[in-house]
Structure formats: C-alpha cells, structure tokens
Design a protein around this motif. Sequence first.
Motif, PDB file in Angstrom:
ATOM      1  N   ASP A  54       0.831  -1.205   0.000  1.00  0.00           N
ATOM      2  CA  ASP A  54       0.000   0.000   0.000  1.00  0.00           C
ATOM      3  C   ASP A  54       0.868   1.258   0.000  1.00  0.00           C
ATOM      4  N   ASN A  55       1.942   1.240   0.778  1.00  0.00           N
ATOM      5  CA  ASN A  55       2.821   2.412   0.862  1.00  0.00           C
ATOM      6  C   ASN A  55       3.531   2.672  -0.465  1.00  0.00           C
ATOM      7  N   VAL A  56       3.954   1.606  -1.134  1.00  0.00           N
ATOM      8  CA  VAL A  56       4.597   1.768  -2.440  1.00  0.00           C
ATOM      9  C   VAL A  56       3.606   2.355  -3.435  1.00  0.00           C
ATOM     10  N   LYS A  57       2.385   1.840  -3.420  1.00  0.00           N
ATOM     11  CA  LYS A  57       1.354   2.353  -4.336  1.00  0.00           C
ATOM     12  C   LYS A  57       1.083   3.832  -4.081  1.00  0.00           C
ATOM     13  N   ALA A  58       1.053   4.220  -2.823  1.00  0.00           N
ATOM     14  CA  ALA A  58       0.729   5.604  -2.468  1.00  0.00           C
ATOM     15  C   ALA A  58       1.894   6.568  -2.689  1.00  0.00           C
ATOM     16  N   PHE A  82      23.441 -15.634  -0.419  1.00  0.00           N
ATOM     17  CA  PHE A  82      23.311 -14.531  -1.371  1.00  0.00           C
ATOM     18  C   PHE A  82      23.243 -13.255  -0.553  1.00  0.00           C
ATOM     19  N   ASP A  83      24.060 -12.260  -0.909  1.00  0.00           N
ATOM     20  CA  ASP A  83      24.192 -11.090  -0.047  1.00  0.00           C
ATOM     21  C   ASP A  83      23.558  -9.823  -0.604  1.00  0.00           C
ATOM     22  N   HIS A  84      23.834  -9.462  -1.857  1.00  0.00           N
ATOM     23  CA  HIS A  84      23.318  -8.199  -2.394  1.00  0.00           C
ATOM     24  C   HIS A  84      23.455  -8.164  -3.906  1.00  0.00           C
ATOM     25  N   CYS A  85      22.866  -7.152  -4.517  1.00  0.00           N
ATOM     26  CA  CYS A  85      23.080  -6.831  -5.925  1.00  0.00           C
ATOM     27  C   CYS A  85      23.494  -5.370  -6.047  1.00  0.00           C
ATOM     28  N   LEU A  86      24.290  -5.083  -7.072  1.00  0.00           N
ATOM     29  CA  LEU A  86      24.610  -3.712  -7.454  1.00  0.00           C
ATOM     30  C   LEU A  86      23.950  -3.457  -8.801  1.00  0.00           C
ATOM     31  N   LEU A  87      23.152  -2.379  -8.878  1.00  0.00           N
ATOM     32  CA  LEU A  87      22.298  -2.115 -10.027  1.00  0.00           C
ATOM     33  C   LEU A  87      22.553  -0.706 -10.564  1.00  0.00           C
ATOM     34  N   TYR A  88      22.441  -0.539 -11.880  1.00  0.00           N
ATOM     35  CA  TYR A  88      22.689   0.736 -12.551  1.00  0.00           C
ATOM     36  C   TYR A  88      21.387   1.262 -13.143  1.00  0.00           C
ATOM     37  N   GLY A  89      21.156   2.584 -13.004  1.00  0.00           N
ATOM     38  CA  GLY A  89      19.982   3.186 -13.603  1.00  0.00           C
ATOM     39  C   GLY A  89      20.028   4.696 -13.522  1.00  0.00           C
ATOM     40  N   ASP A  90      19.075   5.336 -14.196  1.00  0.00           N
ATOM     41  CA  ASP A  90      19.152   6.786 -14.365  1.00  0.00           C
ATOM     42  C   ASP A  90      18.629   7.584 -13.172  1.00  0.00           C
ATOM     43  N   ASP A  91      17.468   7.276 -12.677  1.00  0.00           N
ATOM     44  CA  ASP A  91      16.842   8.100 -11.627  1.00  0.00           C
ATOM     45  C   ASP A  91      17.255   7.597 -10.244  1.00  0.00           C
ATOM     46  N   LEU A  92      18.503   7.860  -9.902  1.00  0.00           N
ATOM     47  CA  LEU A  92      19.005   7.418  -8.597  1.00  0.00           C
ATOM     48  C   LEU A  92      18.254   8.098  -7.464  1.00  0.00           C
ATOM     49  N   ASP A  93      17.944   9.373  -7.627  1.00  0.00           N
ATOM     50  CA  ASP A  93      17.274  10.114  -6.560  1.00  0.00           C
ATOM     51  C   ASP A  93      15.924   9.487  -6.206  1.00  0.00           C
ATOM     52  N   GLY A  94      15.148   9.153  -7.235  1.00  0.00           N
ATOM     53  CA  GLY A  94      13.838   8.566  -6.976  1.00  0.00           C
ATOM     54  C   GLY A  94      13.929   7.201  -6.341  1.00  0.00           C
ATOM     55  N   THR A  95      14.901   6.401  -6.776  1.00  0.00           N
ATOM     56  CA  THR A  95      15.042   5.057  -6.221  1.00  0.00           C
ATOM     57  C   THR A  95      15.519   5.107  -4.775  1.00  0.00           C
ATOM     58  N   VAL A  96      16.467   5.971  -4.464  1.00  0.00           N
ATOM     59  CA  VAL A  96      16.918   6.110  -3.081  1.00  0.00           C
ATOM     60  C   VAL A  96      15.765   6.585  -2.198  1.00  0.00           C
ATOM     61  N   LYS A  97      14.959   7.505  -2.694  1.00  0.00           N
ATOM     62  CA  LYS A  97      13.801   7.972  -1.922  1.00  0.00           C
ATOM     63  C   LYS A  97      12.826   6.839  -1.667  1.00  0.00           C
ATOM     64  N   LEU A  98      12.572   6.021  -2.690  1.00  0.00           N
ATOM     65  CA  LEU A  98      11.666   4.886  -2.542  1.00  0.00           C
ATOM     66  C   LEU A  98      12.174   3.902  -1.486  1.00  0.00           C
ATOM     67  N   PHE A  99      13.446   3.581  -1.537  1.00  0.00           N
ATOM     68  CA  PHE A  99      13.990   2.602  -0.598  1.00  0.00           C
ATOM     69  C   PHE A  99      14.104   3.149   0.821  1.00  0.00           C
ATOM     70  N   THR A 100      14.459   4.399   0.963  1.00  0.00           N
ATOM     71  CA  THR A 100      14.655   4.935   2.315  1.00  0.00           C
ATOM     72  C   THR A 100      13.363   5.426   2.952  1.00  0.00           C
ATOM     73  N   GLU A 101      12.538   6.144   2.210  1.00  0.00           N
ATOM     74  CA  GLU A 101      11.354   6.749   2.804  1.00  0.00           C
ATOM     75  C   GLU A 101      10.142   5.834   2.801  1.00  0.00           C
ATOM     76  N   VAL A 102      10.108   4.870   1.893  1.00  0.00           N
ATOM     77  CA  VAL A 102       8.935   3.990   1.792  1.00  0.00           C
ATOM     78  C   VAL A 102       9.236   2.596   2.340  1.00  0.00           C
ATOM     79  N   LEU A 103      10.380   2.034   1.974  1.00  0.00           N
ATOM     80  CA  LEU A 103      10.710   0.660   2.376  1.00  0.00           C
ATOM     81  C   LEU A 103      11.531   0.585   3.653  1.00  0.00           C
ATOM     82  N   GLY A 104      12.017   1.703   4.150  1.00  0.00           N
ATOM     83  CA  GLY A 104      12.680   1.717   5.450  1.00  0.00           C
ATOM     84  C   GLY A 104      14.155   1.371   5.436  1.00  0.00           C
ATOM     85  N   PHE A 105      14.798   1.425   4.269  1.00  0.00           N
ATOM     86  CA  PHE A 105      16.231   1.194   4.202  1.00  0.00           C
ATOM     87  C   PHE A 105      16.989   2.414   4.734  1.00  0.00           C
ATOM     88  N   LYS A 106      18.255   2.190   5.083  1.00  0.00           N
ATOM     89  CA  LYS A 106      19.138   3.270   5.531  1.00  0.00           C
ATOM     90  C   LYS A 106      20.274   3.434   4.535  1.00  0.00           C
TER      91      LYS A 106
END
Length: 310
Positions: free
Chosen positions: A84-88, A153-177
């Motif tokens: 629900d939080n991701v959708k919103a 399995f520990d992690h993945c490193l991923l490349y993409g254009d909108d880093l700002d939006g993805t970091v916001k999604l992971f930190t503010e919505v999914l609770g990552f640090k």
Amino acid sequence: MALTGVLRPGHVQLRVLDLAAAVKHYSQVLGLWETARDPQGRVYFKAWDEHDHHSVVLREAEAAGMDFMGFRVDSTATLKKLADNVKASGLATEMQWVEAGEMLKTGERFRFTTPTGHVIELYAEKEKVGNMMPLENPEVYPENLKGMSPTRFDHCLLYGDDLDGTVKLFTEVLGFKLAEQVVAGPDRLQIAAFLTCSNKPHDVAFIRHPEKNKFHHASFILDNWGEVLKAADIITRHRVSLDIGPTRHGITRGETIYFFDPSGNRNEVFSGGYIAYPDRPTLTWTDDELGRAIFYHDRKLNEAFLSVVT
C-alpha cells in the motif's frame, strides 16, 4: 534491535544464454545447491547456509541480465502495508501481485518497478528446507561442500538513471538506511548509494547511469579473506573469466573478487565489512577519491569494471 519490515535480500532471478553452462557454473564453480526445476524451465539454487528453498533462479533467455530481485519481509501484514505504501508513494510503476506458487515454494509477491527501471519484489513466505544439518546440536558446516561455497546470497549492485527517486523509494517507503554514498562535483551530486535494511554495509546498491535497468553484479558472502583467495584458485582451475581481484574495497571494506558467469553476468564473492547499526552515520566518498573507494589497494579506477553491465 529486532529487525522488522524488510528483513533481507531473498532472491535474484538472472537471465542466462546457455542454461546448461550456467547450471554448471553456479553449482560447480560458485558451489550453490540446486533445489528444483519448474515447468517454465527455470532452475533454482540456494547457498548452503540459507534455510529458504532458494535464493538464485536462472532463466534461459536471448539476453543476459537480471529479471528481478526479491526481498523478504517479516509478515504477511507487513507485505500488505508496504505494498500500500509503495502504491501511495508515486515513486513506483508497473505494480502487480504475483500469485503464490508462480515461483516454486514461495508465497504471493508484490512486484513493482523502481525509478531506475529495476523490477523489485517483496514477499513474506518461502518454504524452509534447511542447510543439511539439524537445528539441535548441529555441526559448523555440512559435508560435501564444493566450489566456493558461499554461505548466502548477499546483495546486488544495479545501474539506472533516476538514482534520486530510487533512493527515496527505498529509504522513505521501504525503510532502508543509506550506509554509504559517493558524491561528485561542487554540487555533490549523489552518484552511488549503498542501502541497508539490516546491519550490513549494504543489501542493495545503485549507481547513477544513463540507461535504465542495468545489472552490475550479484554477490555472495564467504567466511574470510582466505576463502576469497581460494575462490581465485577455483576461478583459474575452471578457467572462469576473471574481472578483478582479489582486492579490497574502501566502500563497505569488503575483501573481494569479481568474475563472470558463462553468459557475461558478473558475480562477486567477498568477506569482511562492518556492522551497520541503525545509528551509524552515513559514510561519504567524493569522486576525486573514487579509485581508493572502489579498489582500496591500487587506488585506480578500472573502466571495464565500471562500464560492463548486463
């Protein structure tokens, strides 16, 4: 502090060009355990000390790369809340529920696409199959390990254009640090973000890159530096394509070696790092020190390491 919410990376599905060659690589070189094959032709693997049914899924395709990465959450209620939080949030696209059983031994998954173009899943249920040892009075490792034999399995490193939006999604919505970051130029533009949902230096990392949805590597953890050196021996013994290492990162402090599967997907095995408690300050590297940040020993950038993605 008890871990809640998103617990850890749970699986990655990779596209490979030759399934038989890939199965040989992931089972004999990397040393993962094959756990199943499904009617779609996918092959499932786990690292020996993972209790869940699988963490790596291989799918034969015409182009190499990553289909999606999945994270396990602590409960079905959390799964519904985070969906629900991701959708919103307005930060994700192509959101959908994938029914239980579409991936073997796995409950329903909530799938979405990040601003960098990567497909991410959340799930709460996956069958436990154990690590070939009892839960009471176990040994320290099972018999008949082969290859590099990472514990998980520990992690993945991923490349993409909108880093700002993805970091916001992971930190503010999914609770990552944000554990570590790289910034560039006088405006200190963030060009790399190392994100954790646990107490590790990173559970996923993203690099700012002109193209969406690019995959740099999937990483698996070993016990110590000696095991990383042994991995280098295995790479030579099996004539595997070596990328770089053994060496050490400044970022995350990991002791590492990189190599390629037969389809050109980059793998990493590493050891070390540090404990990233929730109150640990974010570490920042500047682009003028990027050589030391990535390869702490020789302090030089490697263009192929930075630019080769699938």
